[in-house]
Design a protein around this motif. Structure first.
Motif, mmCIF file in Angstrom:
data_model
loop_
_atom_site.group_PDB
_atom_site.id
_atom_site.type_symbol
_atom_site.label_atom_id
_atom_site.label_comp_id
_atom_site.label_asym_id
_atom_site.label_seq_id
_atom_site.Cartn_x
_atom_site.Cartn_y
_atom_site.Cartn_z
ATOM 1 N N PRO A 336 0.880 -1.262 -0.008
ATOM 2 C CA PRO A 336 0.269 0.005 0.039
ATOM 3 C C PRO A 336 0.723 1.271 -0.071
ATOM 4 C CG PRO A 336 -0.378 -1.103 2.166
ATOM 5 C CD PRO A 336 0.488 -2.083 1.195
ATOM 6 N N ALA A 337 2.104 1.264 0.466
ATOM 7 C CA ALA A 337 2.930 2.383 0.459
ATOM 8 C C ALA A 337 3.706 2.582 -1.034
ATOM 9 C CB ALA A 337 3.884 2.355 1.574
ATOM 10 N N PHE A 338 3.924 1.793 -1.694
ATOM 11 C CA PHE A 338 4.576 1.587 -2.966
ATOM 12 C C PHE A 338 4.334 2.732 -3.745
ATOM 13 C CE2 PHE A 338 5.441 0.824 -7.431
ATOM 14 C CZ PHE A 338 6.776 0.614 -7.163
ATOM 15 N N GLY A 339 5.196 3.674 -3.922
ATOM 16 C CA GLY A 339 5.032 4.788 -5.013
ATOM 17 C C GLY A 339 4.302 6.058 -4.385
ATOM 18 N N LYS A 340 3.838 5.788 -3.301
ATOM 19 C CA LYS A 340 2.985 6.936 -2.743
ATOM 20 C C LYS A 340 4.067 7.417 -1.380
ATOM 21 C CE LYS A 340 -1.498 4.595 -3.575
ATOM 22 N NZ LYS A 340 -1.283 3.268 -3.612
ATOM 23 N N GLU A 341 3.482 7.149 -0.097
ATOM 24 C CA GLU A 341 4.458 7.586 0.546
ATOM 25 C C GLU A 341 5.923 7.247 0.749
ATOM 26 O OE1 GLU A 341 1.667 5.709 1.888
ATOM 27 O OE2 GLU A 341 2.103 5.505 3.882
ATOM 28 N N CYS A 342 6.119 6.110 -0.042
ATOM 29 C CA CYS A 342 7.346 5.175 -0.020
ATOM 30 C C CYS A 342 7.666 5.322 -1.388
ATOM 31 C CB CYS A 342 7.231 3.824 0.233
ATOM 32 S SG CYS A 342 8.971 2.996 0.457
ATOM 33 N N ASN A 343 9.104 6.227 -1.770
ATOM 34 C CA ASN A 343 9.441 6.468 -2.908
ATOM 35 C C ASN A 343 10.880 6.866 -2.808
ATOM 36 O OD1 ASN A 343 9.844 9.748 -2.872
ATOM 37 N ND2 ASN A 343 7.640 9.471 -2.398
ATOM 38 N N PRO A 344 11.567 7.022 -4.030
ATOM 39 C CA PRO A 344 13.039 6.994 -3.830
ATOM 40 C C PRO A 344 13.530 8.246 -3.277
ATOM 41 C CG PRO A 344 12.695 6.146 -6.058
ATOM 42 C CD PRO A 344 11.064 6.395 -5.422
ATOM 43 N N GLN A 345 12.693 9.474 -3.227
ATOM 44 C CA GLN A 345 13.104 10.716 -2.746
ATOM 45 C C GLN A 345 12.743 10.459 -1.113
ATOM 46 O OE1 GLN A 345 11.212 10.878 -5.611
ATOM 47 N NE2 GLN A 345 13.319 11.182 -6.363
ATOM 48 N N THR A 346 11.895 10.105 -0.765
ATOM 49 C CA THR A 346 11.404 9.849 0.749
ATOM 50 C C THR A 346 11.436 8.319 1.144
ATOM 51 O OG1 THR A 346 9.094 10.129 0.381
ATOM 52 C CG2 THR A 346 10.739 12.059 1.140
ATOM 53 N N PRO A 347 12.294 7.508 1.171
ATOM 54 C CA PRO A 347 12.039 6.089 1.238
ATOM 55 C C PRO A 347 11.675 5.809 2.595
ATOM 56 C CG PRO A 347 14.531 6.449 0.941
ATOM 57 C CD PRO A 347 13.726 7.828 0.904
ATOM 58 N N LEU A 348 10.764 4.814 2.684
ATOM 59 C CA LEU A 348 10.456 4.400 3.979
ATOM 60 C C LEU A 348 10.949 2.988 4.392
ATOM 61 C CD1 LEU A 348 6.795 5.106 4.270
ATOM 62 C CD2 LEU A 348 8.747 6.451 5.229
ATOM 63 N N GLY A 349 11.388 2.333 3.288
ATOM 64 C CA GLY A 349 11.831 0.929 3.472
ATOM 65 C C GLY A 349 13.313 0.874 2.542
ATOM 66 N N ALA A 350 14.177 -0.211 3.016
ATOM 67 C CA ALA A 350 15.324 -0.257 2.402
ATOM 68 C C ALA A 350 15.367 -0.721 0.677
ATOM 69 C CB ALA A 350 16.189 -1.164 3.150
ATOM 70 N N LEU A 351 14.165 -1.355 0.446
ATOM 71 C CA LEU A 351 14.003 -1.838 -0.902
ATOM 72 C C LEU A 351 13.932 -0.686 -1.818
ATOM 73 C CD1 LEU A 351 11.774 -4.979 -0.272
ATOM 74 C CD2 LEU A 351 13.836 -5.023 -1.191
ATOM 75 N N MET A 352 13.570 0.316 -1.239
ATOM 76 C CA MET A 352 13.345 1.713 -2.182
ATOM 77 C C MET A 352 14.532 2.571 -2.169
ATOM 78 S SD MET A 352 10.964 3.040 -4.007
ATOM 79 C CE MET A 352 9.510 2.771 -3.704
ATOM 80 N N VAL A 353 15.223 1.935 -1.366
ATOM 81 C CA VAL A 353 16.768 2.949 -1.196
ATOM 82 C C VAL A 353 17.701 2.463 -2.236
ATOM 83 C CG1 VAL A 353 18.655 3.615 0.261
ATOM 84 C CG2 VAL A 353 16.504 3.365 1.223
ATOM 85 N N SER A 354 17.947 1.135 -1.811
ATOM 86 C CA SER A 354 19.185 0.451 -2.841
ATOM 87 C C SER A 354 18.716 0.556 -4.303
ATOM 88 C CB SER A 354 19.799 -0.715 -2.189
ATOM 89 O OG SER A 354 20.391 -1.491 -3.212
ATOM 90 N N PRO A 355 19.599 0.830 -5.357
ATOM 91 C CA PRO A 355 19.348 0.456 -6.869
ATOM 92 C C PRO A 355 19.099 -0.747 -6.826
ATOM 93 C CG PRO A 355 21.586 1.334 -6.303
ATOM 94 C CD PRO A 355 20.829 1.154 -5.304
ATOM 95 N N GLU A 356 19.513 -1.816 -5.929
ATOM 96 C CA GLU A 356 19.315 -3.185 -6.272
ATOM 97 C C GLU A 356 18.220 -3.742 -5.510
ATOM 98 O OE1 GLU A 356 22.953 -5.031 -4.690
ATOM 99 O OE2 GLU A 356 24.203 -4.117 -5.748
ATOM 100 N N GLY A 357 17.463 -2.782 -4.774
ATOM 101 C CA GLY A 357 16.117 -3.266 -4.007
ATOM 102 C C GLY A 357 15.159 -3.422 -5.267
ATOM 103 N N SER A 358 14.392 -4.442 -5.030
ATOM 104 C CA SER A 358 13.305 -4.634 -6.165
ATOM 105 C C SER A 358 12.352 -3.407 -6.135
ATOM 106 C CB SER A 358 12.641 -5.931 -6.085
ATOM 107 O OG SER A 358 12.149 -5.958 -4.645
ATOM 108 N N CYS A 359 11.901 -2.718 -5.105
ATOM 109 C CA CYS A 359 11.020 -1.494 -5.250
ATOM 110 C C CYS A 359 11.606 -0.477 -5.945
ATOM 111 C CB CYS A 359 10.740 -1.117 -3.895
ATOM 112 S SG CYS A 359 9.621 -2.296 -2.897
ATOM 113 N N ALA A 360 12.971 -0.166 -5.615
ATOM 114 C CA ALA A 360 13.539 0.986 -6.415
ATOM 115 C C ALA A 360 13.683 0.739 -7.771
ATOM 116 C CB ALA A 360 14.858 1.355 -5.873
#
Lengths: 373, 94
Positions: A336-360
């Motif tokens: 539910p957070a993907f692309g909304k409050e969790c995005n590469p500018q303000t990542p909430l989880g590590a998967l959105m931080v690392s370029p190797e994370g699947s969310c990023a």
């Protein structure tokens, strides 16, 4: 560039894709083959070159947890910040870990708040800082799978040889075979084979994967990082399945010797031992996957030096589904957070931080939904 | 995190501490070569080696024969494919 361009030839890639399609057509199954690329570097290549879209419909890639930043529990980031906040400390880290959120703050925020946090390219750069600032305590955040372990072990041994008293490692290494075993025993996952990490294997060799074929009957191919490497390895893996074979094969022989790297393994064995219990994000408690510094080198162990308590469990906020995405049982866009409050500018989880994370990767390459979604 | 990049060792800087200079696509920096030196491959012999560099360490010597073998295999697969396509075309005409 030598040994890179050759492995990006589009004509050869097309041929490989054709061959994969032909092989896959011979496999009769009700559900698609689920193949896991364990390593975040492979996930990155898959997305960057749009490889998944070229694959037949009956092959599904499951993105593995092989990104050390992504499996780092928030509590460990809290420990990093706690060390960085000690007076006189220079806290050094690879860039990947700077923006990973802790429960209080990330290392980047700690830096903004006045802590001396520095990004380094190599643990040897951290050692150079310790030589240059004998009045300061230099701590290096030792993070990563076996690929990185020889470098931190050799750096510690070098510090020991020089008699440096102001250098220590905050050890958060994790081992690949134990993590793979945890995935293989996960009742929610049904996998048909692995692409195994090329650079981990260059250190540990091919033998440590024998249990995957012997005990779990899953074929495995050690794989390089260029698009042709991945395609060739997929072709080899699907061929094994089509022919009913189950073996450890090495596609990346130009870099990976069968026995691994003797000097690297020797340094690892000298400095490190397995932890009985360690908690990883998405993977829970895995026995023998975590690594700690041996008592003989306690003088270089930041956990001992800074009297860190055993990391308290800090769980992810409930609405973040990092753990499920990491285990491959949920797609990033289903969180539910993907692309909304969790995005590469303000990542909430590590998967959105690392370029190797699947969310990023999903976010960057616009794959908000896959064809099956 | 685990990524590496191929480079070529150009000079030995400090033989005792196993430090050499590596050229990665024109960028030069010092690397530790402890992982590529052994009884049969001396420090001096490292000069000219193609290596995989990861976080300031030369982690593996690139096996040029294996690289060539992999590429040959890929090429062969391509040729085989071309041949099969040709056969199919011929069949269509017959």
């Amino acid at each position: 560039m030598k040994y890179i361009d050759e492995f990006r030839d589009p004509a050869k890639a097309r041929k490989l894709v054709d061959e994969i399609h032909k092989l896959a057509a011979t496999i009769q199954r009700d559900t698609p083959l689920q193949l896991m690329e364990f390593c975040g570097g492979h996930t990155h290549t898959l997305f960057k070159y749009g490889i998944e879209a070229m694959l037949p419909a009956n092959i599904e890639m499951v993105h593995g947890p092989g990104c050390p930043v992504c499996v780092l529990p928030m509590a460990r980031v809290d420990d990093c910040v706690a060390i960085a906040e000690q007076p006189g400390v220079i806290f050094t880290t690879f860039g990947d870990a700077m923006r990973v959120p802790g429960t209080r703050k990330s290392l980047l925020q700690a830096k903004a708040d006045g802590c001396d946090v520095r990004m380094v390219y190599s643990p040897m750069d951290a050692l150079a800082l310790a030589r240059k600032h004998p009045d300061r305590e230099v701590v290096f955040f030792a993070l990563g799978f076996e690929t990185t372990m020889p470098s931190t072990a050799l750096t510690l041994l070098q510090a020991h040889r020089e008699g440096l008293k102001n250098f220590s490692l905050f050890c958060n290494h994790i081992t690949t075979p134990a993590t793979m075993r945890a995935i293989l025993t996960d009742p929610d996952l049904r996998l048909d084979g692995f692409l195994a990490p090329g650079h981990v294997s260059m250190v540990i060799g091919a033998q440590p994967y024998d249990f995957v074929t012997r005990d779990y009957h899953k074929p495995l191919v050690i794989t390089g990082f260029e698009p042709l490497d991945i395609l060739q390895a997929l072709w080899m893996l699907v061929k094994q399945i089509a022919e009913g074979r189950c073996e450890v094969e090495n596609q990346y022989a130009r870099i990976v010797p069968q026995a691994g790297n003797a000097a690297g393994l020797k340094a690892i064995a000298e400095v490190y031992e397995t932890r009985e219990h360690s908690e990883f994000r998405g993977l829970g408690n895995i026995g023998d996957a975590g690594i700690q510094i041996r008592a003989a080198y306690a003088a270089y162990d930041a956990e001992k030096k800074f009297h860190l308590q055993a990391a308290a469990s800090a769980h992810d906020p409930e609405h973040l589904k990092c753990a499920d995405v990491l285990r491959g049982v949920m797609k990033p866009w289903e969180c539910p957070a993907f692309g909304k409050e969790c995005n590469p500018q303000t990542p909430l989880g590590a998967l959105m931080v690392s370029p190797e994370g699947s969310c990023a990767a999903y976010y960057a390459y616009g794959k908000l939904a896959k064809r099956s979604a | 995190m685990c990524l590496g990049i191929p480079g070529q060792i150009t000079a030995i800087v400090d033989a005792a501490n196993l430090i050499a200079t590596v050229d990665v696509g024109g960028v030069k920096r010092e690397v530790n070569i402890a992982c590529i030196v052994d009884d049969v491959h001396s420090v001096e012999q490292c000069v000219g080696d193609w290596v995989l560099v990861h976080v300031g360490f030369a982690m593996s010597r690139l096996d040029e024969e294996e690289a060539a073998r992999t590429l040959a295999l890929l090429a062969e697969l391509g040729d085989m494919q071309a041949e099969l396509d040709m056969m199919r075309q011929m069949e269509g005409q017959a």
